[in-house]
Design a protein around this motif. Structure first.
Motif, PDB file in Angstrom:
ATOM      1  N   TYR A 227       0.829  -1.209   0.000  1.00 42.05           N
ATOM      2  CA  TYR A 227       0.000   0.000   0.000  1.00 42.05           C
ATOM      3  C   TYR A 227       0.866   1.263   0.000  1.00 42.05           C
ATOM      4  O   TYR A 227       0.409   2.329  -0.410  1.00 42.05           O
ATOM      5  N   VAL A 228       2.096   1.175   0.460  1.00 43.78           N
ATOM      6  CA  VAL A 228       2.944   2.364   0.530  1.00 43.78           C
ATOM      7  C   VAL A 228       3.140   2.960  -0.859  1.00 43.78           C
ATOM      8  O   VAL A 228       2.947   4.158  -1.076  1.00 43.78           O
ATOM      9  N   ALA A 229       3.520   2.125  -1.829  1.00 46.30           N
ATOM     10  CA  ALA A 229       3.707   2.606  -3.204  1.00 46.30           C
ATOM     11  C   ALA A 229       2.385   3.065  -3.813  1.00 46.30           C
ATOM     12  O   ALA A 229       2.342   4.063  -4.545  1.00 46.30           O
ATOM     13  N   ARG A 240      -0.392  14.468   1.804  1.00 48.29           N
ATOM     14  CA  ARG A 240       0.196  13.999   3.060  1.00 48.29           C
ATOM     15  C   ARG A 240      -0.262  12.569   3.318  1.00 48.29           C
ATOM     16  O   ARG A 240      -1.460  12.294   3.329  1.00 48.29           O
ATOM     17  N   ILE A 241       0.701  11.696   3.524  1.00 53.45           N
ATOM     18  CA  ILE A 241       0.429  10.284   3.774  1.00 53.45           C
ATOM     19  C   ILE A 241       0.843   9.967   5.206  1.00 53.45           C
ATOM     20  O   ILE A 241       1.993  10.175   5.581  1.00 53.45           O
ATOM     21  N   VAL A 242      -0.101   9.482   5.996  1.00 53.84           N
ATOM     22  CA  VAL A 242       0.149   9.234   7.418  1.00 53.84           C
ATOM     23  C   VAL A 242      -0.018   7.748   7.708  1.00 53.84           C
ATOM     24  O   VAL A 242      -1.092   7.186   7.501  1.00 53.84           O
ATOM     25  N   ASN A 243       1.044   7.114   8.197  1.00 58.22           N
ATOM     26  CA  ASN A 243       0.963   5.717   8.607  1.00 58.22           C
ATOM     27  C   ASN A 243       0.861   5.621  10.121  1.00 58.22           C
ATOM     28  O   ASN A 243       1.654   6.229  10.848  1.00 58.22           O
ATOM     29  N   ILE A 244      -0.118   4.849  10.579  1.00 59.69           N
ATOM     30  CA  ILE A 244      -0.273   4.629  12.017  1.00 59.69           C
ATOM     31  C   ILE A 244      -0.056   3.164  12.397  1.00 59.69           C
ATOM     32  O   ILE A 244      -0.103   2.820  13.572  1.00 59.69           O
ATOM     33  N   ALA A 245       0.169   2.318  11.401  1.00 57.06           N
ATOM     34  CA  ALA A 245       0.493   0.906  11.634  1.00 57.06           C
ATOM     35  C   ALA A 245       0.972   0.325  10.311  1.00 57.06           C
ATOM     36  O   ALA A 245       0.809   0.937   9.246  1.00 57.06           O
ATOM     37  N   PHE A 246       1.579  -0.873  10.397  1.00 59.72           N
ATOM     38  CA  PHE A 246       2.068  -1.560   9.207  1.00 59.72           C
ATOM     39  C   PHE A 246       1.685  -3.039   9.303  1.00 59.72           C
ATOM     40  O   PHE A 246       2.535  -3.905   9.495  1.00 59.72           O
ATOM     41  N   LEU A 247       0.393  -3.310   9.163  1.00 60.85           N
ATOM     42  CA  LEU A 247      -0.092  -4.672   9.348  1.00 60.85           C
ATOM     43  C   LEU A 247       0.463  -5.632   8.309  1.00 60.85           C
ATOM     44  O   LEU A 247       0.556  -6.833   8.553  1.00 60.85           O
ATOM     45  N   GLN A 248       0.847  -5.099   7.137  1.00 61.47           N
ATOM     46  CA  GLN A 248       1.422  -5.949   6.088  1.00 61.47           C
ATOM     47  C   GLN A 248       2.919  -5.723   5.918  1.00 61.47           C
ATOM     48  O   GLN A 248       3.503  -6.110   4.913  1.00 61.47           O
ATOM     49  N   GLY A 249       3.537  -5.076   6.889  1.00 62.97           N
ATOM     50  CA  GLY A 249       4.985  -4.923   6.854  1.00 62.97           C
ATOM     51  C   GLY A 249       5.441  -3.486   6.696  1.00 62.97           C
ATOM     52  O   GLY A 249       4.811  -2.690   5.993  1.00 62.97           O
ATOM     53  N   ALA A 250       6.561  -3.158   7.351  1.00 63.58           N
ATOM     54  CA  ALA A 250       7.099  -1.800   7.339  1.00 63.58           C
ATOM     55  C   ALA A 250       8.279  -1.643   6.393  1.00 63.58           C
ATOM     56  O   ALA A 250       8.657  -0.512   6.074  1.00 63.58           O
ATOM     57  N   GLN A 251       8.876  -2.735   5.945  1.00 64.38           N
ATOM     58  CA  GLN A 251      10.012  -2.653   5.040  1.00 64.38           C
ATOM     59  C   GLN A 251       9.535  -2.858   3.610  1.00 64.38           C
ATOM     60  O   GLN A 251       9.028  -3.920   3.260  1.00 64.38           O
ATOM     61  N   VAL A 252       9.694  -1.821   2.784  1.00 66.17           N
ATOM     62  CA  VAL A 252       9.198  -1.851   1.410  1.00 66.17           C
ATOM     63  C   VAL A 252      10.239  -1.254   0.473  1.00 66.17           C
ATOM     64  O   VAL A 252      11.095  -0.458   0.877  1.00 66.17           O
ATOM     65  N   ASP A 253      10.136  -1.616  -0.799  1.00 65.03           N
ATOM     66  CA  ASP A 253      10.992  -1.073  -1.851  1.00 65.03           C
ATOM     67  C   ASP A 253      10.133  -0.137  -2.696  1.00 65.03           C
ATOM     68  O   ASP A 253       9.192  -0.584  -3.355  1.00 65.03           O
ATOM     69  N   VAL A 259       7.592  11.307  -4.777  1.00 69.08           N
ATOM     70  CA  VAL A 259       7.512  12.078  -3.530  1.00 69.08           C
ATOM     71  C   VAL A 259       8.097  13.468  -3.753  1.00 69.08           C
ATOM     72  O   VAL A 259       7.534  14.482  -3.319  1.00 69.08           O
ATOM     73  N   MET A 260       9.215  13.532  -4.451  1.00 72.27           N
ATOM     74  CA  MET A 260       9.851  14.804  -4.750  1.00 72.27           C
ATOM     75  C   MET A 260       9.039  15.611  -5.773  1.00 72.27           C
ATOM     76  O   MET A 260       8.791  16.807  -5.587  1.00 72.27           O
ATOM     77  N   THR A 265       4.380  14.673   1.615  1.00 70.42           N
ATOM     78  CA  THR A 265       4.851  14.476   2.978  1.00 70.42           C
ATOM     79  C   THR A 265       4.508  13.055   3.405  1.00 70.42           C
ATOM     80  O   THR A 265       3.335  12.668   3.386  1.00 70.42           O
ATOM     81  N   LEU A 266       5.528  12.278   3.763  1.00 67.25           N
ATOM     82  CA  LEU A 266       5.323  10.949   4.321  1.00 67.25           C
ATOM     83  C   LEU A 266       5.595  11.045   5.818  1.00 67.25           C
ATOM     84  O   LEU A 266       6.694  11.412   6.234  1.00 67.25           O
ATOM     85  N   THR A 267       4.609  10.718   6.630  1.00 67.37           N
ATOM     86  CA  THR A 267       4.766  10.859   8.067  1.00 67.37           C
ATOM     87  C   THR A 267       4.012   9.746   8.778  1.00 67.37           C
ATOM     88  O   THR A 267       3.416   8.874   8.149  1.00 67.37           O
TER      89      THR A 267
END
Length: 333
Positions: A227-229, A240-253, A259-260, A265-267
């Motif tokens: 979902y991050v991508a 602005r993208i706000v994450n409050i949990a990572f139920l499917q994982g926090a490490q992503v490529d 973003v630039m 804003t990723l927060t």
């Protein structure tokens, strides 16, 4: 005067594990410290962080109760040194720093709010963790304002159902994703402009179509993983993208070039680790901006189920199943 006891009934966690690791038993009652109020708990909300703590991955901060439970409703039975504004017998709901799954809990006074008179203790016990999270992330951190667009992943959760109502009441266009037609219908009934079943539809394509290719201003995500991508693709210029949990994982490529180019804003944040002062600031904003909406009935907690404290394992199993819509609450009286 303080109605304090030496021991109380509460949920013990002798060892980390599954839902059956929790045991109802006799625990030491909390100490009432300066700046705190002691609450006789009538109801305690169940939240995802409770599941994570029970499994051994979300320890209580140093100096705070290791007992599960981050939100309660009840009556004030003790007022610590230096506390103003609260009296014995006041009906309150409160964000705790731990300790909610028990007969009594001591809470920093600034994290208490008056129980809305039109709500039961069970309903009030469903408010604090969710409202502190939604307000702190959407309206303080992301600066969501009237006229903007919001995408909520997990729209049928306690966080999601609250965020839909609050954003809608403040003039925001709301889109959500959810995992079934029933959940999507519940989100639409609460005010979501479009509810997308992510199991059957491409939510990226659906939302880009609904926004004529513009995307959305703010995204509230508790899923993570791929979902991050997708969130980056869906975000509008200055989004602005706000994450409050990572139920499917926090490490992503991911590709950070968009973003630039879109000035995104990723927060994100966790609530429990924030200072008592930061939580008190959120409480003051809630009292001013959200409590009138609760007391007028414009927004209300969506109750999935209530369980007596002794059935805490069943409550956790329901939370883990993700079959519920809204909040799960434990009742003590």
């Amino acid at each position: 005067m303080t109605t304090q006891i030496n021991n109380m009934q509460g949920i013990d966690l002798p060892a980390f594990g599954d839902a059956d690791a929790m045991v109802l038993g006799e625990l030491a009652a909390p100490e009432l410290r300066p700046g705190e109020v002691l609450i006789s708990v009538q109801a305690a909300g169940v939240n995802r962080p409770d599941i994570v703590q029970r499994a051994g991955f979300y320890p209580a901060p140093a100096g705070h109760s290791p007992i599960l439970g981050l939100e309660v409703a009840g009556r004030v039975i003790g007022v610590g040194e230096g506390v103003q504004g609260w009296s014995l017998g006041d009906e309150v709901c409160a964000l705790t720093n731990g300790g909610g799954y028990a007969e009594q809990v001591s809470v920093p006074a600034g994290q208490c709010l008056p129980k809305p008179k039109n709500l039961s203790f069970a309903e009030a016990g469903a408010l604090p963790e969710t409202l502190f999270t939604v307000w702190g992330n959407l309206f303080q951190r992301a600066g969501l304002k009237a006229g903007e667009t919001l995408l909520i992943h997990g729209g049928s959760s306690g966080i999601g159902t609250t965020a839909i109502q609050l954003a809608k009441a403040r003039g925001v266009r709301v889109f959500v994703t959810a995992g079934s037609q029933t959940k999507c219908e519940a989100c639409s009934a609460l005010g979501a402009e479009q509810a997308i079943n992510y199991r059957e539809q491409d939510f990226v394509a659906e939302i880009l179509s609904a926004t004529e290719g513009r995307g959305v201003d703010v995204i509230l995500d508790m899923v993570g993983g791929d979902y991050v991508a997708k969130n980056i693709k869906l975000a509008a210029l200055e989004g602005r993208i706000v994450n409050i949990a990572f139920l499917q994982g926090a490490q992503v490529d991911i590709n950070l070039l968009p973003v630039m180019l879109k000035r995104l804003t990723l927060t994100g944040s966790t609530l429990r680790a924030q200072s008592n002062e930061a939580k008190a600031e959120i409480a003051r904003a809630l009292l001013s901006e959200v409590w009138p909406l609760l007391e007028s009935g414009r927004i209300a907690p969506q109750m999935a189920a209530t369980f007596p404290l002794a059935k805490v394992a069943d409550a956790h199993r329901l939370m883990e199943s993700s079959a519920h819509i809204g909040k799960i609450v434990l009742t003590l009286n």
